[in-house]
Structures are given as structure tokens and as C-alpha cells.
Design a protein around this motif. Structure first.
Motif, short mmCIF file in Angstrom:
data_model
loop_
_atom_site.label_atom_id
_atom_site.label_comp_id
_atom_site.label_asym_id
_atom_site.label_seq_id
_atom_site.Cartn_x
_atom_site.Cartn_y
_atom_site.Cartn_z
N TYR A 89 53.75 -21.59 -1.12
CA TYR A 89 53.07 -22.61 -1.91
C TYR A 89 51.56 -22.39 -1.92
CZ TYR A 89 56.92 -25.61 -3.26
OH TYR A 89 58.04 -26.10 -3.86
N GLU A 90 51.00 -21.97 -0.79
CA GLU A 90 49.57 -21.70 -0.73
C GLU A 90 49.20 -20.56 -1.68
OE1 GLU A 90 45.59 -22.18 0.53
OE2 GLU A 90 47.34 -23.47 0.54
N GLN A 91 50.02 -19.51 -1.70
CA GLN A 91 49.79 -18.39 -2.60
C GLN A 91 49.87 -18.83 -4.06
OE1 GLN A 91 48.77 -15.30 -1.81
NE2 GLN A 91 48.64 -14.88 -3.99
N LYS A 92 50.89 -19.65 -4.37
CA LYS A 92 51.05 -20.14 -5.74
C LYS A 92 49.88 -21.04 -6.13
CE LYS A 92 54.34 -22.41 -8.80
NZ LYS A 92 55.67 -22.98 -8.95
N ARG A 93 49.45 -21.90 -5.20
CA ARG A 93 48.32 -22.79 -5.48
C ARG A 93 47.06 -21.99 -5.82
NH1 ARG A 93 43.87 -24.22 -3.16
NH2 ARG A 93 44.30 -23.09 -1.25
N ILE A 94 46.80 -20.97 -5.04
CA ILE A 94 45.62 -20.13 -5.29
C ILE A 94 45.71 -19.47 -6.66
CG2 ILE A 94 44.45 -18.01 -4.54
CD1 ILE A 94 45.13 -18.91 -1.63
N GLU A 95 46.89 -18.92 -6.99
CA GLU A 95 47.06 -18.26 -8.29
C GLU A 95 46.83 -19.24 -9.44
OE1 GLU A 95 51.00 -16.63 -8.13
OE2 GLU A 95 50.45 -15.13 -6.62
N ILE A 96 47.38 -20.45 -9.34
CA ILE A 96 47.24 -21.45 -10.40
C ILE A 96 45.79 -21.88 -10.54
CG2 ILE A 96 47.79 -23.86 -10.97
CD1 ILE A 96 50.63 -23.30 -9.94
N GLU A 97 45.12 -22.14 -9.42
CA GLU A 97 43.73 -22.59 -9.47
C GLU A 97 42.81 -21.51 -10.04
OE1 GLU A 97 42.61 -23.87 -5.58
OE2 GLU A 97 43.85 -25.67 -5.66
N VAL A 98 43.00 -20.27 -9.61
CA VAL A 98 42.16 -19.18 -10.10
C VAL A 98 42.38 -18.97 -11.60
CG1 VAL A 98 41.79 -16.68 -9.97
CG2 VAL A 98 41.93 -18.03 -7.87
N ALA A 99 43.63 -19.02 -12.04
CA ALA A 99 43.93 -18.84 -13.47
C ALA A 99 43.28 -19.96 -14.29
CB ALA A 99 45.43 -18.81 -13.69
N ALA A 100 43.35 -21.21 -13.79
CA ALA A 100 42.76 -22.34 -14.52
C ALA A 100 41.23 -22.21 -14.59
CB ALA A 100 43.15 -23.66 -13.86
N ALA A 101 40.62 -21.80 -13.50
CA ALA A 101 39.16 -21.64 -13.49
C ALA A 101 38.73 -20.50 -14.43
CB ALA A 101 38.67 -21.38 -12.07
N ARG A 102 39.48 -19.41 -14.43
CA ARG A 102 39.15 -18.30 -15.33
C ARG A 102 39.28 -18.72 -16.80
NH1 ARG A 102 42.26 -13.65 -12.09
NH2 ARG A 102 40.58 -13.12 -10.66
N LYS A 103 40.34 -19.45 -17.10
CA LYS A 103 40.55 -19.90 -18.48
C LYS A 103 39.41 -20.82 -18.92
CE LYS A 103 43.83 -22.27 -21.45
NZ LYS A 103 45.05 -23.05 -21.54
N ALA A 104 39.01 -21.73 -18.04
CA ALA A 104 37.91 -22.65 -18.36
C ALA A 104 36.61 -21.88 -18.53
CB ALA A 104 37.77 -23.70 -17.27
N GLN A 105 36.40 -20.88 -17.70
CA GLN A 105 35.19 -20.04 -17.79
C GLN A 105 35.15 -19.32 -19.14
OE1 GLN A 105 32.74 -19.46 -15.39
NE2 GLN A 105 31.67 -18.16 -16.83
N GLU A 106 36.29 -18.77 -19.57
CA GLU A 106 36.36 -18.06 -20.85
C GLU A 106 36.12 -19.01 -22.03
OE1 GLU A 106 40.17 -16.17 -20.86
OE2 GLU A 106 39.62 -14.76 -19.26
N GLU A 107 36.70 -20.21 -21.95
CA GLU A 107 36.55 -21.19 -23.03
C GLU A 107 35.11 -21.69 -23.14
OE1 GLU A 107 39.45 -24.20 -22.22
OE2 GLU A 107 41.13 -22.98 -22.94
N ARG A 108 34.48 -21.88 -22.00
CA ARG A 108 33.12 -22.40 -21.99
C ARG A 108 32.11 -21.32 -22.38
NH1 ARG A 108 29.93 -25.58 -17.21
NH2 ARG A 108 28.02 -25.87 -18.38
N GLY A 109 32.35 -20.10 -21.92
CA GLY A 109 31.44 -19.01 -22.25
C GLY A 109 30.18 -18.99 -21.41
N ALA A 110 30.05 -19.91 -20.48
CA ALA A 110 28.88 -19.97 -19.59
C ALA A 110 29.39 -20.21 -18.17
CB ALA A 110 27.95 -21.09 -20.02
N PRO A 111 28.57 -19.89 -17.19
CA PRO A 111 29.01 -20.10 -15.80
C PRO A 111 29.34 -21.56 -15.51
CG PRO A 111 27.01 -18.77 -15.87
CD PRO A 111 27.25 -19.25 -17.27
N LEU A 112 30.35 -21.75 -14.71
CA LEU A 112 30.76 -23.10 -14.31
C LEU A 112 30.01 -23.49 -13.03
CD1 LEU A 112 34.62 -22.66 -14.70
CD2 LEU A 112 33.13 -23.91 -16.24
N THR A 113 29.75 -24.77 -12.89
CA THR A 113 29.14 -25.24 -11.65
C THR A 113 30.22 -25.35 -10.58
OG1 THR A 113 29.53 -27.58 -12.13
CG2 THR A 113 27.47 -26.61 -12.98
#
Length: 197
Positions: A89-113
Motif C-alpha cells: 500500500y505504501e508503494q501504491k500510495r507513492i506511485e499515485i501521489e507522484v503521478a497526480a503531482a506530475r499531472k498537475a505540474q504538466e497542466e499548470r506549466g509552472a512549478p508547484l508550491t
């Protein structure tokens, strides 16, 4: 591993107090087994599916009788599987969180706080689904047992050559087979010799 959250089937429901009592019992058992592990009285070789038990603990548990020793083995197996499930579950949590952060970063086009990343990760975590236990191939359902001398320097150093190995066994979740190492030594040595030929 028995799921303490699941209600009993066939129309019988478990009361809230009974579920709480069962969870307390599981938590208490796991706390005791954690302490055994911290004190090096038990040691899992997960890859080899092997449980090493130090002789003083083994003598106490075996002294309680076969049924209670099997119950002890089941609890230790459940404890190890609980750890493996948590790791998955910890591994899955990390994968989901990283994927969501990357997607948000791509959509925003600027660094996230940092606050944005934290919020995105928490939101993504709320969509985690349960992992079917069948998808976890490393769960332990059967395992070998080695009882080692208290004087063994490390679990890995407990071998038949240095006399630190006292007993061997196998538990398949239903049936326990144990023997003193000296009693089965000749058959194990001859079987290993025939494999090499």
C-alpha cells in the motif's frame, strides 16, 4: 489472513463491540510479535519463506502444546503478511501521489508550491482503491521453520555445521511438521548428496 473488518456471512453480523474486541486482540498480538522481532527472538527470511525462532521462545511456545504453537505460527504469519500488505500500500500510495503531482505540474506549466504538492497528494490518496490480496504474490501462506540456539551470533550464522540449528519444520497453514535437526540430519544430507550427482 483473516480480515477483522469483514462481517460474518450467512446473515450473522458481528456487533461493534465484538469487532473492536477482535481488533484489540489482533493489535495486542502484533505488538507482542513486534517485540519478539525487536529482541531477535524471531526473524523472517521473506525471500526464502523461512521463519527462524530463537530456542528460548520456541521452548516456551512449544511447551504450551501443539495447538497453541500452531496458533502462534498463524499469528506470526499474519503479522508478516500485514507488514507485506502495508509495504504494498505504501508503494501504491507513492506511485499515485507522484503521478497526480506530475499531472498537475504538466497542466499548470509552472512549478508547484510545497503546499500545492501536499494538497494534490492528499487529494490523490483519497482515491486509492483496495489491493486484491491475490495480486500480492509475496504473501506468505506456507513457510519453513528453523529453531536456532540462543548462542547463535546472527540468524544467518545458525547452520547445521556449527551446531546452532536445533529443529526444522514446515507449516502449510493447515499442518505442522517438526523434527529435531539431529534426527533428520542424515536424510537431509543424503538427499542433498543425491541432488548433486
Amino acid at each position: 489472513m483473516k480480515n477483522p473488518f469483514r462481517k460474518k456471512s450467512k446473515g450473522k453480523s458481528i456487533s461493534k463491540k465484538a469487532r473492536q474486541r477482535e481488533l484489540r486482540n489482533v493489535a495486542a498480538s502484533f505488538a507482542i510479535i513486534d517485540e519478539f522481532s525487536r529482541r531477535n527472538l524471531i526473524f523472517w527470511q521473506v525471500k526464502n519463506r523461512m521463519l527462524l525462532i530463537e530456542e528460548s521462545l520456541a521452548m516456551v511456545e512449544l511447551g504450551l502444546g501443539a495447538a497453541l504453537f500452531e496458533g502462534f505460527l498463524k499469528k506470526v504469519c499474519d503479522w508478516q503478511n500485514f507488514k507485506l500488505i502495508n509495504e504494498a500500500y505504501e508503494q501504491k500510495r507513492i506511485e499515485i501521489e507522484v503521478a497526480a503531482a506530475r499531472k498537475a505540474q504538466e497542466e499548470r506549466g509552472a512549478p508547484l508550491t510545497d503546499a500545492d504538492v501536499l494538497r494534490i497528494r492528499q487529494h490523490a490518496r483519497s482515491f486509492m482503491e483496495q489491493i486484491p490480496l491475490e495480486q500480492l504474490p509475496n504473501l506468505i501462506r506456507e513457510f519453513d521453520i528453523l529453531i536456532i540456539r540462543a548462542s547463535a551470533t546472527t540468524a544467518d550464522s545458525a547452520t547445521e555445521e556449527n551446531g546452532q540449528l536445533l529443529a526444522v519444520g514446515h507449516y502449510d497453514g493447515e499442518k505442522l511438521e517438526m523434527a529435531m535437526y539431529d534426527d533428520v540430519k542424515s536424510s537431509l544430507v543424503s538427499s542433498h548428496g543425491s541432488d548433486e550427482d
